[in-house]
Design a protein around this motif. Structure first.
Motif, PDB file in Angstrom:
ATOM      1  N   GLU A   1       0.723  -1.198   0.086  1.00  0.00           N
ATOM      2  CA  GLU A   1      -0.059  -0.009  -0.109  1.00  0.00           C
ATOM      3  C   GLU A   1       0.959   1.290  -0.218  1.00  0.00           C
ATOM      4  N   VAL A   2       0.635   2.044  -0.892  1.00  0.00           N
ATOM      5  CA  VAL A   2       1.283   3.511  -0.895  1.00  0.00           C
ATOM      6  C   VAL A   2       0.561   4.452  -0.852  1.00  0.00           C
ATOM      7  N   ILE A   3       0.734   5.430   0.338  1.00  0.00           N
ATOM      8  CA  ILE A   3       0.256   6.692   0.501  1.00  0.00           C
ATOM      9  C   ILE A   3       0.660   7.774   0.017  1.00  0.00           C
ATOM     10  N   PRO A   4      -0.058   8.615  -0.668  1.00  0.00           N
ATOM     11  CA  PRO A   4       0.538   9.840  -1.374  1.00  0.00           C
ATOM     12  C   PRO A   4       0.637  10.835  -0.180  1.00  0.00           C
ATOM     13  N   GLY A   5       1.716  11.554  -0.087  1.00  0.00           N
ATOM     14  CA  GLY A   5       1.755  12.583   0.961  1.00  0.00           C
ATOM     15  C   GLY A   5       2.874  13.480   0.398  1.00  0.00           C
ATOM     16  N   VAL A   6       3.230  14.731   1.328  1.00  0.00           N
ATOM     17  CA  VAL A   6       4.242  15.626   0.842  1.00  0.00           C
ATOM     18  C   VAL A   6       4.881  16.109   2.164  1.00  0.00           C
ATOM     19  N   GLU A   7       6.052  16.360   1.782  1.00  0.00           N
ATOM     20  CA  GLU A   7       6.913  16.973   2.902  1.00  0.00           C
ATOM     21  C   GLU A   7       7.119  18.567   2.440  1.00  0.00           C
ATOM     22  N   LEU A   8       6.503  19.374   3.351  1.00  0.00           N
ATOM     23  CA  LEU A   8       6.584  20.878   3.087  1.00  0.00           C
ATOM     24  C   LEU A   8       7.914  21.270   3.603  1.00  0.00           C
ATOM     25  N   SER A   9       8.683  21.893   2.692  1.00  0.00           N
ATOM     26  CA  SER A   9      10.178  22.046   3.056  1.00  0.00           C
ATOM     27  C   SER A   9      10.711  23.367   2.741  1.00  0.00           C
ATOM     28  N   TYR A  10      11.183  24.060   3.837  1.00  0.00           N
ATOM     29  CA  TYR A  10      11.718  25.244   3.563  1.00  0.00           C
ATOM     30  C   TYR A  10      10.611  26.510   3.081  1.00  0.00           C
ATOM     31  N   VAL A  11       9.346  26.260   3.512  1.00  0.00           N
ATOM     32  CA  VAL A  11       8.382  27.184   3.197  1.00  0.00           C
ATOM     33  C   VAL A  11       8.215  28.395   4.010  1.00  0.00           C
ATOM     34  N   PRO A  12       7.879  29.468   3.791  1.00  0.00           N
ATOM     35  CA  PRO A  12       7.430  30.389   4.596  1.00  0.00           C
ATOM     36  C   PRO A  12       6.526  30.121   5.917  1.00  0.00           C
ATOM     37  N   ILE A  13       6.958  30.069   7.120  1.00  0.00           N
ATOM     38  CA  ILE A  13       6.242  29.387   8.134  1.00  0.00           C
ATOM     39  C   ILE A  13       4.764  30.186   8.274  1.00  0.00           C
ATOM     40  N   SER A  14       4.490  31.320   7.637  1.00  0.00           N
ATOM     41  CA  SER A  14       3.212  31.853   7.568  1.00  0.00           C
ATOM     42  C   SER A  14       2.181  31.019   6.610  1.00  0.00           C
ATOM     43  N   LEU A  15       3.010  30.554   5.818  1.00  0.00           N
ATOM     44  CA  LEU A  15       2.155  29.546   4.604  1.00  0.00           C
ATOM     45  C   LEU A  15       1.939  28.243   4.902  1.00  0.00           C
ATOM     46  N   ILE A  16       2.621  27.738   5.966  1.00  0.00           N
ATOM     47  CA  ILE A  16       2.322  26.180   6.206  1.00  0.00           C
ATOM     48  C   ILE A  16       1.076  25.696   6.204  1.00  0.00           C
ATOM     49  N   PRO A  17       0.101  26.517   7.043  1.00  0.00           N
ATOM     50  CA  PRO A  17      -1.412  26.292   6.954  1.00  0.00           C
ATOM     51  C   PRO A  17      -2.156  26.252   5.701  1.00  0.00           C
ATOM     52  N   LYS A  18      -1.727  27.274   4.767  1.00  0.00           N
ATOM     53  CA  LYS A  18      -2.428  27.260   3.539  1.00  0.00           C
ATOM     54  C   LYS A  18      -1.922  26.157   2.597  1.00  0.00           C
ATOM     55  N   LEU A  19      -0.753  25.979   2.545  1.00  0.00           N
ATOM     56  CA  LEU A  19      -0.071  24.860   1.606  1.00  0.00           C
ATOM     57  C   LEU A  19      -0.321  23.498   2.097  1.00  0.00           C
ATOM     58  N   THR A  20      -0.586  23.508   3.431  1.00  0.00           N
ATOM     59  CA  THR A  20      -1.062  21.819   4.060  1.00  0.00           C
ATOM     60  C   THR A  20      -2.646  22.026   3.396  1.00  0.00           C
ATOM     61  N   GLU A  21      -3.388  22.900   3.517  1.00  0.00           N
ATOM     62  CA  GLU A  21      -4.764  22.793   2.893  1.00  0.00           C
ATOM     63  C   GLU A  21      -4.629  22.458   1.322  1.00  0.00           C
ATOM     64  N   ASN A  22      -3.813  23.274   0.720  1.00  0.00           N
ATOM     65  CA  ASN A  22      -3.767  22.981  -0.830  1.00  0.00           C
ATOM     66  C   ASN A  22      -3.258  21.500  -1.051  1.00  0.00           C
ATOM     67  N   ALA A  23      -2.338  20.985  -0.512  1.00  0.00           N
ATOM     68  CA  ALA A  23      -1.816  19.708  -0.565  1.00  0.00           C
ATOM     69  C   ALA A  23      -3.124  18.613  -0.506  1.00  0.00           C
ATOM     70  N   ARG A  24      -3.875  18.986   0.810  1.00  0.00           N
ATOM     71  CA  ARG A  24      -4.970  17.888   0.886  1.00  0.00           C
ATOM     72  C   ARG A  24      -6.143  18.033  -0.203  1.00  0.00           C
ATOM     73  N   ASP A  25      -6.260  19.175  -0.719  1.00  0.00           N
ATOM     74  CA  ASP A  25      -7.184  19.597  -1.594  1.00  0.00           C
ATOM     75  C   ASP A  25      -6.754  18.833  -3.059  1.00  0.00           C
ATOM     76  N   LEU A  26      -5.700  18.844  -3.269  1.00  0.00           N
ATOM     77  CA  LEU A  26      -4.911  18.020  -4.346  1.00  0.00           C
ATOM     78  C   LEU A  26      -4.807  16.438  -4.181  1.00  0.00           C
ATOM     79  N   GLY A  27      -5.230  15.880  -2.909  1.00  0.00           N
ATOM     80  CA  GLY A  27      -5.181  14.546  -2.604  1.00  0.00           C
ATOM     81  C   GLY A  27      -4.141  13.910  -1.818  1.00  0.00           C
TER      82      GLY A  27
END
Length: 219
Positions: free
Chosen positions: A66-92
């Protein structure tokens, strides 16, 4: 029960293998589940996430893992972590890691705290010189702290395990695999946990219960 590794990389970011080859090597090492969590940031989040989701679906359907699709948010502006997390979830993306403040790389200060306070983040990867405050936040929010087999990043495993034991924050053992020799067996994962200072009475929790709890949230 086979091994579960929830932090790996492929050619979609800075890894050396295709998703299929990485999965094949994991099967040979008796893995039940593998998460592909390639590095993403402002420029590549959509492209990498979409490709990972597609690959994960096909590998899970046609291979014995079983392969789980995920991401590792790396070196992103800390203020954008919530938004990028939401975007990644929306993309699957089913699993969200944030690249913690490891001592061997110049991760933006404040990343650990921002990740731990972000509701959608599952794992703070290799948190480096974790503070007591950060460990307490991890326990409160239920964010998992990573013990890693990766060179350099693993230098602070002992500190992370000590603070997790003190605060009852949850731990998980991952590889942060980038190449063909980076995946580990279940016995090697056990040795890493014990060598980091994980108490024997919670060893099963760290190696089995916690990864499975994460997976329950992914499925």
């Amino acid at each position: 029960m086979g091994r579960i590794d929830l932090h790996t990389h492929t050619l979609l970011s800075d890894g050396e293998l295709t998703p299929t080859e990485l999965a094949s090597r994991a099967v040979e090492l008796d893995h039940d589940t593998l998460a592909i969590t390639d590095h993403v940031g402002l420029s590549n989040l959509a492209n990498v996430t979409e490709q990972t989701v597609e690959a994960a679906e096909k590998i899970t359907e046609h291979m014995e893992i079983e392969v789980i699709p995920g991401v590792e948010l790396s070196y992103v502006p800390i203020s954008l972590i919530p938004k990028l997390t939401e975007n990644a979830r929306d993309l699957g993306a089913k699993l969200i890691l944030v690249h913690g403040e490891t001592i061997v790389e110049p991760v933006p200060p404040g990343t650990n705290i921002a990740a731990l306070k972000c509701e959608g983040v599952d794992i703070l990867a290799h948190p480096g010189l974790l503070s007591l405050e950060e460990a307490e936040i991890a326990e409160k929010t239920g964010t998992y702290l990573e013990l890693t087999s990766r060179d350099g990043h693993s230098l602070t495993n002992g500190r992370i395990a000590k603070l997790a034991n003190q605060t009852e924050a949850k731990l998980v053992v991952n590889t942060d695999a980038h190449g063909p020799d980076d995946l580990i067996t279940s016995s090697e994962a056990e040795a890493i946990a014990l060598g980091s200072g994980v108490d024997g009475d919670i060893l099963r929790e760290v190696l089995e219960d916690n990864p499975n709890s994460i997976l329950e949230g992914c499925r």
